[in-house]
Design an enzyme around this catalytic site. Structure first.
Site, PDB file in Angstrom:
ATOM      1  N   ARG A 195       0.679  -1.275  -0.021  1.00 44.32           N
ATOM      2  CA  ARG A 195      -0.184  -0.028  -0.304  1.00 44.32           C
ATOM      3  C   ARG A 195       0.351   1.260   0.024  1.00 44.32           C
ATOM      4  O   ARG A 195       0.767   2.387  -0.859  1.00 44.32           O
ATOM      5  CB  ARG A 195      -1.522  -0.141   1.747  1.00 44.32           C
ATOM      6  CG  ARG A 195      -1.527   0.833   1.222  1.00 44.32           C
ATOM      7  CD  ARG A 195      -1.735   1.860   2.392  1.00 44.32           C
ATOM      8  NE  ARG A 195      -2.634  -0.036   3.746  1.00 44.32           N
ATOM      9  CZ  ARG A 195      -3.764  -0.575   3.694  1.00 44.32           C
ATOM     10  NH1 ARG A 195      -4.488   0.207   3.724  1.00 44.32           N
ATOM     11  NH2 ARG A 195      -3.741  -1.734   4.544  1.00 44.32           N
TER      12      ARG A 195
ATOM     13  N   TYR B 147     -15.052  -2.966   4.543  1.00 44.67           N
ATOM     14  CA  TYR B 147     -14.633  -2.078   6.089  1.00 44.67           C
ATOM     15  C   TYR B 147     -14.884  -0.742   6.189  1.00 44.67           C
ATOM     16  O   TYR B 147     -13.178   0.285   7.223  1.00 44.67           O
ATOM     17  CB  TYR B 147     -13.161  -2.724   7.054  1.00 44.67           C
ATOM     18  CG  TYR B 147     -12.114  -2.791   5.911  1.00 44.67           C
ATOM     19  CD1 TYR B 147     -11.919  -4.042   5.416  1.00 44.67           C
ATOM     20  CD2 TYR B 147     -11.491  -1.634   5.441  1.00 44.67           C
ATOM     21  CE1 TYR B 147     -10.777  -3.690   3.818  1.00 44.67           C
ATOM     22  CE2 TYR B 147     -10.519  -1.596   3.694  1.00 44.67           C
ATOM     23  CZ  TYR B 147      -9.892  -3.229   4.101  1.00 44.67           C
ATOM     24  OH  TYR B 147      -9.479  -3.398   3.010  1.00 44.67           O
TER      25      TYR B 147
ATOM     26  N   ARG C 215     -13.464  -1.693  -0.813  1.00 47.80           N
ATOM     27  CA  ARG C 215     -13.191  -1.172   1.307  1.00 47.80           C
ATOM     28  C   ARG C 215     -14.151  -0.456   1.679  1.00 47.80           C
ATOM     29  O   ARG C 215     -14.252  -0.776   3.199  1.00 47.80           O
ATOM     30  CB  ARG C 215     -12.027  -0.112   1.060  1.00 47.80           C
ATOM     31  CG  ARG C 215     -10.759  -1.471   0.300  1.00 47.80           C
ATOM     32  CD  ARG C 215      -9.011  -0.821  -0.258  1.00 47.80           C
ATOM     33  NE  ARG C 215      -8.708  -0.552   1.570  1.00 47.80           N
ATOM     34  CZ  ARG C 215      -9.289   0.175   2.137  1.00 47.80           C
ATOM     35  NH1 ARG C 215      -9.250   2.076   1.406  1.00 47.80           N
ATOM     36  NH2 ARG C 215      -8.416   0.460   3.292  1.00 47.80           N
TER      37      ARG C 215
ATOM     38  N   CYS D 155     -26.602  -3.103  -7.075  1.00 43.67           N
ATOM     39  CA  CYS D 155     -27.798  -3.315  -6.286  1.00 43.67           C
ATOM     40  C   CYS D 155     -27.431  -3.658  -5.085  1.00 43.67           C
ATOM     41  O   CYS D 155     -28.044  -4.271  -4.697  1.00 43.67           O
ATOM     42  CB  CYS D 155     -28.541  -3.720  -7.072  1.00 43.67           C
ATOM     43  SG  CYS D 155     -30.589  -4.014  -6.549  1.00 43.67           S
TER      44      CYS D 155
END
Length: 431
Positions: A289, A330, A326, A357
């Site tokens: 990351r 969370y 994401r 949906c």
């Protein structure tokens, strides 16, 4: 957060207009500023080099794996972490040097281990006793040797700013230090005829904004290594301290500069080596990351706008949890901007909805923007990690394209999925 903007008030990415990219490639679109990726990688590598410390900076490809990004990682002198047969296959397709590939995973299959051994990758991070048995048999069958690290849980769990000293042994990953599992694993591999134990590995968490947790974990691992040196005359060549270095998603996030993380690890390992009279091990880290997260921007086109008086205004985009799960998974938070209205004053707060949906398909609940109109292009920032990597076909939406931008040039590196490709594995049912 600082963004490049031209005189016309347009968002620029790598010296290219975000609107131009959206018009050319369509939306949703993942855009990576390659120069930012290179700068992040170099910050880690340079710090170890300037301090004359042997090290490997391994890009954790789970953050974003594609042939192109792995080629950039290789150009910058990085090693590579893979956690599956698919990630290893991608690395091989990219021509990544096999000797610099490390394999992780808490449930490596026989085929994954066979593939790693067949190609002679640099290291396997052993996670459990079952894996030791599998690997031993495979090495015998192939008449090969393999370097390994033991992944251990040091009893430190990081939650951004908080570090918990107990309970981390309750993890699906690694051998627990406290219960003696790690020493039992050590005894199984230390004198193994085909397994060479390089040292220890740990990973204490993700999106960490301080160095304290890394320093605490390093001390725990050094205590173990010193004990094993005294009792078994074993000296580790490598200490892998994992990743988890934080990035900025919103203005509230205040991560350290990447070289500060690296320097803190260097100082801690050096100090402990001197304190214990222990040979300085090579330091390995695993940023994923931290290298690609802030370099990525996702561009959407705005469709419907629903205003609920005195409640909120929903602005729907042509993507959502299919290209960035994401927020739904969370409650991850992001910042956004209208790519053609970077100089305009913010009008009010909007809520950015995906088109899946699902009522939970919300990218951002509250973001201040100038007046939003149908057809505007919205950029969501810091989406370079775990966006494309976790993309899915829910509602049979296509996976978005990926574009690399560098020095004013742009290049498609992952095509937008076609509907024919989406159904290529489907079979007819004949009763």
């Amino acid at each position: 957060m600082n963004h490049e903007v031209n005189e016309q008030g347009q968002l620029m990415i790598g010296q290219v207009s975000a609107k131009e990219l959206a018009d050319h490639y369509g939306t949703p679109l993942y855009v990576y500023d390659v120069e930012k990726i290179r700068k992040k990688a170099r910050a880690f590598v340079r710090t170890f080099h300037e301090n004359d410390v042997p090290a490997q900076v391994a890009y954790a490809s789970k953050a974003f794996s594609s042939v192109a990004i792995l080629q950039v990682a290789h150009q910058e002198g990085l090693s590579l972490d893979v956690v599956s047969e698919g990630e290893l296959h991608t690395a091989l397709e990219a021509g990544f040097p096999v000797g610099k590939i490390h394999m992780h995973g808490n449930n490596k299959s026989v085929r994954e281990l066979e593939m790693a051994v067949e190609h002679g990758i640099g290291c396997i991070v052993v996670d459990n006793f079952y894996e030791i048995e599998l690997l031993s048999n495979i090495l015998d069958d192939q008449d090969r040797d393999m370097d390994v690290l033991l992944r251990v849980t040091p009893g430190i769990e990081a939650h951004t700013h908080d570090y918990i000293l107990t309970g981390q042994e309750d993890s699906k990953f690694g051998f627990d230090l406290t219960s003696g599992q790690a020493e039992e694993a050590f005894m199984k591999v230390e004198d193994h005829k085909r397994i060479r134990l390089l040292g220890l590995h740990c990973h204490i968490g993700s999106q960490i904004f301080e160095t304290s947790g890394f320093e605490m974990a390093t001390r725990k691992l050094f205590t173990t290594l010193k004990e094993w040196k005294d009792r078994f005359e074993y000296t580790a060549d490598v200490l892998n301290l994992g990743g988890g270095f934080g990035i900025q998603y919103t203005k509230e996030d205040q991560p350290l500069d990447l070289d500060q993380y690296a320097y803190a690890l260097i100082e801690e390992v050096k100090g402990l080596s001197e304190h214990y009279g222990y040979p300085m091990p090579e330091i390995w880290i695993e940023p994923g990351r931290a290298i690609v997260g802030e370099a990525g921007t996702t561009i959407y086109t705005i469709g419907s706008i629903k205003d609920i008086p005195d409640v909120r205004t929903y602005v729907s985009v042509d993507g959502g949890m299919t290209d960035n799960i994401r927020p739904a998974l969370y409650q991850a938070k992001y910042e956004a901007a209208l790519v053609d209205k970077m100089h305009e004053s913010e009008e009010k707060e909007y809520s950015i909805a995906g088109k899946c949906c699902e009522s939970g398909d919300m990218l951002i609940w509250d973001v201040a923007l100038p007046k939003v109109e149908h057809g505007d292009r919205l950029a969501v920032f810091s989406t370079g990690a775990y966006g494309y990597a976790m993309a899915n076909n829910y509602n049979r939406f296509q996976k978005a394209a990926v574009v690399f931008v560098e020095n004013g040039l742009h290049q498609l590196v992952v095509r937008r999925e076609s509907y024919q490709e989406m159904t290529r594995l489907d079979l007819s049912y004949e009763k």
